[in-house]
Design a protein around this motif. Structure first.
Motif, PDB file in Angstrom:
ATOM      1  N   LEU A  36       0.829  -1.203   0.000  1.00  0.00           N
ATOM      2  CA  LEU A  36       0.000   0.000   0.000  1.00  0.00           C
ATOM      3  C   LEU A  36       0.868   1.259   0.000  1.00  0.00           C
ATOM      4  O   LEU A  36       0.546   2.254  -0.668  1.00  0.00           O
ATOM      5  CB  LEU A  36      -0.943  -0.011   1.213  1.00  0.00           C
ATOM      6  N   LEU A  37       1.973   1.220   0.737  1.00  0.00           N
ATOM      7  CA  LEU A  37       2.916   2.342   0.698  1.00  0.00           C
ATOM      8  C   LEU A  37       3.461   2.543  -0.716  1.00  0.00           C
ATOM      9  O   LEU A  37       3.626   3.680  -1.175  1.00  0.00           O
ATOM     10  CB  LEU A  37       4.077   2.094   1.664  1.00  0.00           C
ATOM     11  N   ALA A  38       3.718   1.442  -1.411  1.00  0.00           N
ATOM     12  CA  ALA A  38       4.216   1.538  -2.788  1.00  0.00           C
ATOM     13  C   ALA A  38       3.163   2.179  -3.688  1.00  0.00           C
ATOM     14  O   ALA A  38       3.503   2.960  -4.600  1.00  0.00           O
ATOM     15  CB  ALA A  38       4.603   0.156  -3.300  1.00  0.00           C
ATOM     16  N   LEU A  39       1.884   1.892  -3.444  1.00  0.00           N
ATOM     17  CA  LEU A  39       0.828   2.512  -4.235  1.00  0.00           C
ATOM     18  C   LEU A  39       0.716   4.013  -3.959  1.00  0.00           C
ATOM     19  O   LEU A  39       0.383   4.794  -4.857  1.00  0.00           O
ATOM     20  CB  LEU A  39      -0.511   1.828  -3.954  1.00  0.00           C
ATOM     21  N   VAL A  40       0.993   4.415  -2.729  1.00  0.00           N
ATOM     22  CA  VAL A  40       1.032   5.846  -2.409  1.00  0.00           C
ATOM     23  C   VAL A  40       2.048   6.542  -3.308  1.00  0.00           C
ATOM     24  O   VAL A  40       1.786   7.613  -3.873  1.00  0.00           O
ATOM     25  CB  VAL A  40       1.360   6.076  -0.916  1.00  0.00           C
ATOM     26  N   GLU A  41       3.212   5.921  -3.458  1.00  0.00           N
ATOM     27  CA  GLU A  41       4.250   6.484  -4.329  1.00  0.00           C
ATOM     28  C   GLU A  41       3.835   6.422  -5.799  1.00  0.00           C
ATOM     29  O   GLU A  41       3.964   7.399  -6.541  1.00  0.00           O
ATOM     30  CB  GLU A  41       5.566   5.726  -4.120  1.00  0.00           C
ATOM     31  N   GLU A  42       3.338   5.275  -6.230  1.00  0.00           N
ATOM     32  CA  GLU A  42       2.995   5.080  -7.644  1.00  0.00           C
ATOM     33  C   GLU A  42       1.914   6.050  -8.111  1.00  0.00           C
ATOM     34  O   GLU A  42       1.990   6.593  -9.227  1.00  0.00           O
ATOM     35  CB  GLU A  42       2.525   3.637  -7.858  1.00  0.00           C
ATOM     36  N   PHE A  43       0.910   6.283  -7.268  1.00  0.00           N
ATOM     37  CA  PHE A  43      -0.213   7.145  -7.654  1.00  0.00           C
ATOM     38  C   PHE A  43      -0.031   8.582  -7.170  1.00  0.00           C
ATOM     39  O   PHE A  43      -0.921   9.403  -7.370  1.00  0.00           O
ATOM     40  CB  PHE A  43      -1.520   6.575  -7.099  1.00  0.00           C
ATOM     41  N   LEU A  52      -6.892   2.997  -8.707  1.00  0.00           N
ATOM     42  CA  LEU A  52      -6.252   2.643  -7.441  1.00  0.00           C
ATOM     43  C   LEU A  52      -6.913   1.404  -6.836  1.00  0.00           C
ATOM     44  O   LEU A  52      -6.223   0.474  -6.391  1.00  0.00           O
ATOM     45  CB  LEU A  52      -6.336   3.830  -6.477  1.00  0.00           C
ATOM     46  N   LEU A  53      -8.232   1.373  -6.844  1.00  0.00           N
ATOM     47  CA  LEU A  53      -8.956   0.208  -6.334  1.00  0.00           C
ATOM     48  C   LEU A  53      -8.613  -1.047  -7.132  1.00  0.00           C
ATOM     49  O   LEU A  53      -8.426  -2.136  -6.564  1.00  0.00           O
ATOM     50  CB  LEU A  53     -10.466   0.460  -6.395  1.00  0.00           C
ATOM     51  N   TRP A  54      -8.532  -0.911  -8.444  1.00  0.00           N
ATOM     52  CA  TRP A  54      -8.183  -2.045  -9.291  1.00  0.00           C
ATOM     53  C   TRP A  54      -6.806  -2.589  -8.923  1.00  0.00           C
ATOM     54  O   TRP A  54      -6.614  -3.797  -8.822  1.00  0.00           O
ATOM     55  CB  TRP A  54      -8.216  -1.594 -10.754  1.00  0.00           C
ATOM     56  N   GLN A  55      -5.861  -1.685  -8.677  1.00  0.00           N
ATOM     57  CA  GLN A  55      -4.509  -2.111  -8.297  1.00  0.00           C
ATOM     58  C   GLN A  55      -4.502  -2.796  -6.935  1.00  0.00           C
ATOM     59  O   GLN A  55      -3.793  -3.774  -6.730  1.00  0.00           O
ATOM     60  CB  GLN A  55      -3.564  -0.903  -8.272  1.00  0.00           C
ATOM     61  N   ILE A  56      -5.276  -2.285  -6.004  1.00  0.00           N
ATOM     62  CA  ILE A  56      -5.356  -2.907  -4.676  1.00  0.00           C
ATOM     63  C   ILE A  56      -5.903  -4.329  -4.791  1.00  0.00           C
ATOM     64  O   ILE A  56      -5.381  -5.265  -4.177  1.00  0.00           O
ATOM     65  CB  ILE A  56      -6.229  -2.058  -3.724  1.00  0.00           C
ATOM     66  N   ASN A  57      -6.924  -4.499  -5.592  1.00  0.00           N
ATOM     67  CA  ASN A  57      -7.517  -5.829  -5.746  1.00  0.00           C
ATOM     68  C   ASN A  57      -6.597  -6.774  -6.510  1.00  0.00           C
ATOM     69  O   ASN A  57      -6.641  -7.992  -6.295  1.00  0.00           O
ATOM     70  CB  ASN A  57      -8.885  -5.721  -6.411  1.00  0.00           C
ATOM     71  N   ARG A  58      -5.752  -6.241  -7.370  1.00  0.00           N
ATOM     72  CA  ARG A  58      -4.728  -7.069  -8.036  1.00  0.00           C
ATOM     73  C   ARG A  58      -3.740  -7.643  -7.012  1.00  0.00           C
ATOM     74  O   ARG A  58      -3.175  -8.708  -7.213  1.00  0.00           O
ATOM     75  CB  ARG A  58      -3.941  -6.233  -9.051  1.00  0.00           C
TER      76      ARG A  58
END
Length: 286
Positions: free
Chosen positions: A224-231, A259-265
């Protein structure tokens, strides 16, 4: 009859050892507990701590126990219980203010805080402004300017954690070890409110969330931290004594659906099966 409502909290912006003791700043969101107090026979379905608060407020204003026994409480809440969403604080704070209003009285924020901590550790959602609050004894109540506007993608786990159970764990050494980081996070939070800068707010919350991992780890935290950076999100906050995680963003600038799609991936829906887009709001009992 009188009514009052208090917001939920998506965990905390910050929580830990700050300025010499345990303190927190809650993150109020647009879910509420609404309480109605009216003349009538108390119901067997009332939550015990709400009844305890009603009796405490009646006594605070010098009324007899007979008055308390003549009042009933009705609750309507959209807040899940046991997730770190400040449901219990919302219930008892709304009960306190509804009871005072029914009696024709008023409660200041500081008196409300004292009444609440008499019953249980209390979230700072009871204050209109973001407030550094000693949630165990109400001795510290240091308010900032209003927080900058932020949307939150709230990730709700099936895991329930009672605050009493969380507090039974030996946490002192971990709390002390992160004291410098939490002092810095508190400084950033104040600066974010002065400058109306959501990025600084996100940095403060993320710093506290990272420290919290040693006390109560959240699934998929590093991802989730990585998604903070990515998005390029503002940051990430957590329920320090609960199970929810919030991704801090602006729906006008960030693609919440992607973002939701990536989380579910990441198999996020197995850890956080309910996902809600919510807004931060001002605190305080309405």
């Amino acid at each position: 009859m009188a009514e009052a409502r208090c917001p939920a909290s998506c965990g905390e912006f910050i929580q830990g050892w700050i300025g010499g003791s345990e303190k927190l700043v809650s993150c109020p969101i647009d879910w509420f507990s609404t309480v109605e107090v009216r003349e009538g026979v108390p119901s067997g379905e009332e939550r015990p701590r709400m009844r305890q608060m009603l009796e405490q407020v009646v006594a605070h204003f010098g009324y007899s126990v007979t008055v308390a026994n003549s009042l009933s409480i009705a609750l309507d809440s959209t807040i899940p219980v046991g997730k770190g969403l400040a449901s219990s604080t919302a219930d008892i704070a709304a009960t306190a203010v509804a009871t005072a209003r029914h009696l024709g009285e008023t409660l200041s924020e500081s008196i409300l805080a004292a009444l609440c901590v008499n019953i249980e550790p209390t979230d700072s959602t009871i204050f209109v402004l973001p407030t550094l609050f000693s949630h165990l004894n109400a001795r510290t109540q240091f308010s900032c300017q209003a927080a900058p506007a932020v949307d939150i993608l709230l990730l709700e786990s099936d895991t329930t954690i009672l605050t009493e159970d969380y507090r039974r764990h030996q946490r002192e050494s971990a709390l002390f070890s992160h004291a410098a980081a939490l002092d810095e996070a508190w400084h950033r939070l104040q600066q974010s409110c002065r400058m109306q800068d959501p990025r600084l707010l996100g940095e403060a919350a993320t710093q506290s969330a990272v420290a919290s991992q040693t006390l109560l780890a959240k699934p998929l935290f590093s991802q989730l931290l990585a998604l903070v950076e990515e998005f390029d999100l503002y940051g990430l906050n957590v329920a320090h004594s609960g199970s929810v995680v919030g991704l801090m963003l602006d729906v006008r600038k960030h693609d919440a659906e992607k973002l939701l799609w990536q989380i579910n991936r990441l198999d996020g829906d197995s850890h956080y099966p309910r996902q809600h887009l919510v807004k931060m709001v001002a605190g305080g009992v309405r």
